[in-house]
Each structure stands twice: as structure tokens, then as C-alpha cells.
Enzyme design. Structure first.
Site, mmCIF file in Angstrom:
data_model
loop_
_atom_site.group_PDB
_atom_site.id
_atom_site.type_symbol
_atom_site.label_atom_id
_atom_site.label_comp_id
_atom_site.label_asym_id
_atom_site.label_seq_id
_atom_site.Cartn_x
_atom_site.Cartn_y
_atom_site.Cartn_z
ATOM 1 N N THR A 181 17.115 25.247 -27.153
ATOM 2 C CA THR A 181 15.883 24.586 -26.720
ATOM 3 C C THR A 181 16.172 23.098 -26.514
ATOM 4 O OG1 THR A 181 15.289 24.145 -28.997
ATOM 5 C CG2 THR A 181 14.424 26.170 -28.041
ATOM 6 N N GLU A 326 12.354 30.062 -24.856
ATOM 7 C CA GLU A 326 12.047 31.161 -25.779
ATOM 8 C C GLU A 326 11.548 32.411 -25.059
ATOM 9 O OE1 GLU A 326 11.360 27.998 -26.215
ATOM 10 O OE2 GLU A 326 11.412 27.413 -28.325
ATOM 11 N N LYS A 439 -5.897 12.565 -28.196
ATOM 12 C CA LYS A 439 -7.146 12.888 -28.879
ATOM 13 C C LYS A 439 -7.982 11.621 -29.000
ATOM 14 C CE LYS A 439 -8.105 16.830 -31.684
ATOM 15 N NZ LYS A 439 -7.812 17.653 -32.822
ATOM 16 N N TRP A 444 -10.154 16.258 -26.877
ATOM 17 C CA TRP A 444 -8.885 16.278 -26.151
ATOM 18 C C TRP A 444 -9.035 15.749 -24.733
ATOM 19 C CZ3 TRP A 444 -6.315 21.678 -27.316
ATOM 20 C CH2 TRP A 444 -5.947 21.699 -28.657
HETATM 21 P P1 AMP Z 1 12.064 24.660 -21.676
HETATM 22 O O1 AMP Z 1 12.170 25.535 -22.853
HETATM 23 O O2 AMP Z 1 12.983 23.498 -21.719
HETATM 24 O O3 AMP Z 1 12.179 25.431 -20.417
HETATM 25 O O4 AMP Z 1 10.613 24.019 -21.686
HETATM 26 C C1 AMP Z 1 9.472 24.811 -21.727
HETATM 27 C C2 AMP Z 1 8.250 23.957 -21.638
HETATM 28 O O5 AMP Z 1 8.154 23.350 -20.347
HETATM 29 C C3 AMP Z 1 6.963 24.737 -21.762
HETATM 30 O O6 AMP Z 1 6.656 25.023 -23.095
HETATM 31 C C4 AMP Z 1 5.979 23.788 -21.098
HETATM 32 O O7 AMP Z 1 5.574 22.763 -21.973
HETATM 33 C C5 AMP Z 1 6.792 23.190 -19.993
HETATM 34 N N1 AMP Z 1 6.530 23.877 -18.727
HETATM 35 C C6 AMP Z 1 7.256 24.845 -18.126
HETATM 36 N N2 AMP Z 1 6.711 25.203 -16.954
HETATM 37 C C7 AMP Z 1 5.589 24.468 -16.799
HETATM 38 C C8 AMP Z 1 4.570 24.374 -15.796
HETATM 39 N N3 AMP Z 1 4.606 25.096 -14.678
HETATM 40 N N4 AMP Z 1 3.566 23.501 -16.016
HETATM 41 C C9 AMP Z 1 3.512 22.742 -17.132
HETATM 42 N N5 AMP Z 1 4.438 22.772 -18.094
HETATM 43 C C10 AMP Z 1 5.466 23.626 -17.936
#
Ligand code: AMP
Length: 542
Positions: A181, A326, A439, A444
Site C-alpha cells: 500500500t 487492497e 470537519k 463534513w
Molecule cells: P491505492 O491503494 O494506492 O490504489 O489507493 C487507493 C485509494 O485511491 C482509494 O482508497 C481512494 O482513496 C483513492 N481512489 C482511487 N480511485 C479513486 C477515484 N476514482 N476517485 C477518488 N478516489 C480514488
């Protein structure tokens, strides 16, 4: 028949049914390389033999540090197919973090693009687990001098082997690949995928209402193969027999446009920041896309201004998708239902600001602070929870404990850390990351909404909205903006632009203009860094 779902079966299928389909790679050596799926399969078998010769056994971790290209693809199939675990490393991470990850994963072999030699040399003295370092190039391009002992040459390894190899019939629950991650706080955590989870994800992601891939497509994964398996596109291409076009390290607008045109790409996929570069290049020169029909935008919210630019000016359909490491990564895709045909262009674009409907396999819900499920009314917003056969059940080595929470029926859910609404049609919209939520007075404020509006201003290149401490309201929004070169946009112009577009109390209290907004290793805005920078920012009237 009882048959295990194996990654090697994707390769066997591609070789047998789409053997002449092309894989085109812009390589670090500078050339444009072509090979067929039949050649991919052959070279993957040689590589599997080479890995066996290097004593890579079932479960051993083989790491890569590489751009998108055919050799990386060969490793995808040879490593996982032979029962070892492919661990894709993100070269944008700092050497300290990479060294930590390599040790934590107990990587035994590290294969890398020649350009990453300085990075590998910085890591090597600090890792004890790696037995072999392999440069993913041919003899002619091997580095002349290096501090690493016994550096191996990828093409030499392949040349020394036979292309006969029988893929083992593994248990489908065998680990196939490993990603960490992004880990903006604390150490990154490892997410291990299995052959089964990968195959199920591939089936679901290829479907028409998901990424809609077929043998007639030429797919350009701009999303890196080191970031959640390039959203599964390498596997999908083999499943459906689509042409694959890899951009290598050349991710600037000019290089991408040239490659899209020369290879007649029909579908591409990437994060919004990459598409910004491509759009800026194309629009500055009045260029067109002659073949590209769809582009998948994910990893961060796709601002409606970007959707409009692609769809109205270039006739490229935007496919907004949400996912995370994940989840292998796909969770939802914003594709239309039949009755949306009646909507006009602006109504469709408004719908596309949402991250979309769950693909089959993913079940989702939103919950309030008390854990109780919230209604799908498009207004109530709460933390997004998911479950499904390609959702993480625990992190590698059990790090950070049990990540799942149980509901009243004992079903287990993964809390995503994203805050979202879901409308009555099941279209989910991310309003924030839980840790990025603003917040104000106990209520929010959705930073993504604010950013989307700011990005629609013609003088804005990029915008990020963060919380800054406020004596009365606890927190208030501050907007950080990168202006277009030469633009004279002022704070007051920017704030006036919000009038009538959102509730008045959502309007940022202040605007700061910067040359660049800090991005993390996967192209997402580093809000934690921005919050640190502006923690002491004095808001007007505070
Ligand atoms: P990663 O594990 O690095 O791929 O990051 C995942 C995170 O990216 C998600 O939990 C979201 O917070 C963000 N994310 C992925 N796709 C989108 C999307 N289309 N719009 C907004 N946030 C996104």
C-alpha cells in the site's frame, strides 16, 4: 471439471487463440519493440526455466523495479505461473522505504530496468535477502560499471534456457503477486494476491460495464505495472486477446499522443494527473485522437472538467473507476444504464463524477460513526466498506492486526478509509479519504467537490482542498491552486467562482497559489504534506 484458476492459463489461452496478437513496448533502450503473444509465451517459459536455475522455488518472492514493457510482462507470467510470487516495487519511493519493503517481503531476486541502477545500488547494501540482481536488458546495454557483485543480464538468462516448460498445476489459492500500500503514514503494508483472486478479478474487470475489453481493442496501460498490476490490464489483455501497448518511461503528453496514434490505441487507463499532461499537449497543438474511444480514469477522482474535455472535444468516452491496492484494485466503475440514454451531455457528465456501480464480486455499503448502515439516498455520507473474493483479508505477516469488521450476520467487511455516498441506483461517489475529511463546526465538507469545481476554472491546472485549524469552527477549507502559466487568476476571482455551485459554508476561507502540488509515489496529491505546510496558515477573519 474441477480446474484451478491459474494465471498460467491466461498465457496458454493467449498463445493458442491469439498467438499473433501484438505487444508493443517503448523500451528504456529507446526503441519500439514488438513481439506476439506466442513469443511472450515462449519467452515466459524460458524465463521460468531461468528462475528455476536461480533456485527460485514455490513461494519465493521475485521483485521488479521496472516501467511498463514486454520484459515486465514476461516476469508477470513466468514468476506467478511457476508458483513464485511477483513483487512489483514502486521506483518512485525513496531508497530507504524500498530497502525496508524488500527486506520485509524477503525478496530473493530483484529484476530492474537499467535506468534504476543507481536506486538499486543505494538499496543493495541494506538488504540481506536478495541473492540475484538482474538487469532487464541485453548484453549490449548492460551497465559498464557497478557496485553490485555478479549483476545478471536478463537476455543472457533467457538465451541459456530451453523454451519447453510445463506450468505447474498449482492450488488456485497459491500466492501469485504482492503489492504494498502507498502508506502515507507508518510503514507500507503488503497485500498478497492469489491466482484465484487474480483470475476472478480479471473476468469481472473485462466485462462490458466494467473496462469493456475485447480482441478488437488496443490497450495502453499508462497506469504502471508496479501499481496494483496496472489495474489488471496485462491479465485482461491475455484473457480477451487485446493488443497491448506499453509506454515505458515516456509518460509525457507528446510521447503518449504519438504512441496512441502510431499504434491505433482504442483504450487507455491512467490517473488524472497523467491525463492532464496529455490533454494539455493535445489542446495546445490542436491535435486529435483518431482511434482512442475510451479512457479509464481512476486512482483519484476524475474532475468533470476532464470528463468534458475528453468527451466533448475529443470524442473519447471517460470510464471513471474506483479501486485500491487492497482490492486488486477494481471496486466500482461508472458506466451508464439504459435509461441514462435520455440524459443530456451535462447530466451524463454529472453522473460520471461518481465512481460508479460495484462490479460483480464486490459488495459495498456505507456506515456512520456508530457502524450502522446508511441509506442509499445519494446524500448520507459515511465510510465505505467492501467485501468480495478479491478483497484483502489480512495484510502480509498479519501486520496491523485484523483489518476486517463483522456485521450482525457475522459477515466480514473491509473498511476502505474512503468516505462516500451511494445513490438509489447504486452509484457510489467518494467525497473524501477519511483522514482528509474537513470537519467544520461538526459537519463534513467534501474536499473532492470543491476541487472538482476549482479544476473547472479555465485558469486552473490543479487544485487541492485541505483542512486548516480554525479557532471557532475547528477546521475550515483552504484551497491550494496551481494556475495555468501566464494566468492572472486572483484569490477573489477563485472564490467568486464557487458562488451558486456549492453551499456557501463549503466555500474555502482562503486560496494560496503555488507552483506545484506535492504528489505521492502513485500520482495522488499528498494532502498530509499540504496540511503540514499550511498548519499555521492564518485564515482571514480567524
Ligand atoms: P491505492 O491503494 O494506492 O490504489 O489507493 C487507493 C485509494 O485511491 C482509494 O482508497 C481512494 O482513496 C483513492 N481512489 C482511487 N480511485 C479513486 C477515484 N476514482 N476517485 C477518488 N478516489 C480514488
Amino acid at each position: 471439471m474441477q480446474q484451478p484458476l491459474l494465471i498460467s492459463s491466461l498465457l496458454e489461452h493467449a498463445e493458442r487463440h491469439h498467438g499473433d496478437q501484438q505487444i508493443v513496448s517503448r523500451r528504456v533502450e529507446g526503441d519500439l519493440h514488438r513481439q506476439s503473444f506466442a513469443q511472450l509465451a515462449q519467452r515466459a517459459r524460458r524465463l521460468a526455466n531461468a528462475l528455476a536455475a536461480c533456485r527460485v522455488a514455490g513461494g519465493s518472492r521475485v521483485a521488479t523495479l521496472a516501467w511498463n514493457g514486454h520484459r515486465h510482462l514476461e516476469l508477470y507470467f513466468a514468476v506467478s505461473g511457476s508458483g513464485a510470487v511477483l513483487h512489483t516495487l514502486n521506483p518512485r519511493l525513496h531508497a530507504d522505504q524500498l530497502a525496508w519493503i524488500v527486506e520485509h517481503a524477503e525478496d530473493e531476486v530483484l529484476c530492474f530496468d537499467a535506468g534504476f541502477l543507481p536506486l538499486v545500488e543505494a538499496i543493495a547494501p541494506r538488504v540481506r535477502t536478495v541473492r540475484h540482481y538482474v538487469v532487464m536488458t541485453d548484453r549490449a546495454h548492460m551497465p559498464a560499471a557497478t557496485s553490485i557483485d555478479g549483476l545478471l543480464c536478463y537476455e543472457d538468462l533467457l538465451a541459456a534456457q530451453d523454451d519447453r516448460y510445463v506450468w505447474p498445476q498449482l492450488d488456485e489459492n497459491t500466492a501469485s503477486s504482492l503489492c504494498y500500500t502507498s502508506g502515507t503514514t507508518g510503514h507500507p503494508k503488503g497485500v498478497l494476491y492469489s491466482h484465484r483472486s487474480t483470475l476472478l478479478h480479471t473476468y469481472a474487470a473485462a466485462l462490458p460495464d466494467a473496462l469493456n475489453c475485447s480482441a478488437r481493442d488496443a490497450i495502453l496501460p499508462v497506469v504502471p505495472m508496479f501499481h496494483v498490476n496496472a489495474w489488471g490490464l496485462p491479465y485482461i489483455a491475455c484473457m480477451v486477446g487485446a493488443k497491448l501497448v506499453f509506454p515505458g518511461p515516456a509518460l509525457d503528453g507528446a510521447s503518449l499522443h504519438a504512441l496512441i496514434e502510431s499504434e491505433q490505441v482504442t483504450l487507455s487507463a491512467g490517473v488524472p494527473t497523467v491525463w492532464q499532461g496529455l490533454l494539455a499537449h493535445v489542446e495546445g497543438r490542436d491535435l486529435r485522437f483518431s482511434s482512442m474511444r475510451r479512457t479509464v480514469v481512476g486512482g483519484a477522482a476524475c474532475p468533470p472538467s476532464m470528463t468534458r474535455a475528453f468527451q466533448q472535444r475529443h470524442d473519447v468516452q471517460v470510464v471513471h473507476a474506483w479501486g485500491m491496492t487492497e482490492l486488486s484494485p477494481l471496486g466500482t466503475v461508472c458506466s451508464f444504464k439504459g435509461r441514462h440514454d435520455a440524459l443530456d451531455a451535462s447530466q451524463r457528465e454529472a453522473l460520471q463524477a461518481r465512481q460508479g456501480r460495484a462490479v460483480f464480486g464486490i459488495d459495498m455499503k456505507i456506515v456512520g460513526d456508530d457502524g450502522a448502515e446508511l441509506p442509499w439516498d445519494g446524500r448520507a455520507s459515511g465510510e465505505l466498506l467492501v467485501r468480495g473474493p478479491w478483497v484483502v483479508s489480512r495484510y502480509l505477516n498479519g501486520d496491523a492486526g485484523d483489518p476486517l469488521v463483522a456485521d450482525e450476520q457475522g459477515r466480514r467487511w473491509f473498511p476502505t478509509g474512503d468516505v462516500a455516498t451511494i445513490d438509489p441506483d447504486g452509484y457510489m461517489q467518494i467525497t473524501d479519504r477519511a483522514k482528509d475529511v474537513i470537519k467544520s463546526g461538526g459537519e463534513w465538507i467534501g474536499s473532492i467537490d470543491i476541487e472538482n469545481i476549482a479544476m473547472a476554472h479555465p485558469d486552473v491546472v490543479q487544485a487541492a482542498c485541505i483542512a486548516v485549524p480554525h479557532p471557532k469552527w475547528d477546521e475550515r477549507p483552504l484551497l491550494v491552486v496551481v494556475r495555468k502559466p501566464g494566468a492572472r487568476l486572483t484569490r477573489d476571482d477563485m472564490l467568486a467562482f464557487f458562488a451558486g455551485k456549492i453551499a456557501k459554508w463549503w466555500t474555502p476561507d482562503d486560496v494560496v497559489f503555488v507552483d506545484a502540488i506535492p504528489l505521492g509515489a502513485t500520482g495522488k496529491v499528498l494532502k498530509s504534506r499540504l496540511r503540514e505546510t499550511y498548519r499555521g496558515h492564518r485564515l482571514p477573519g480567524a
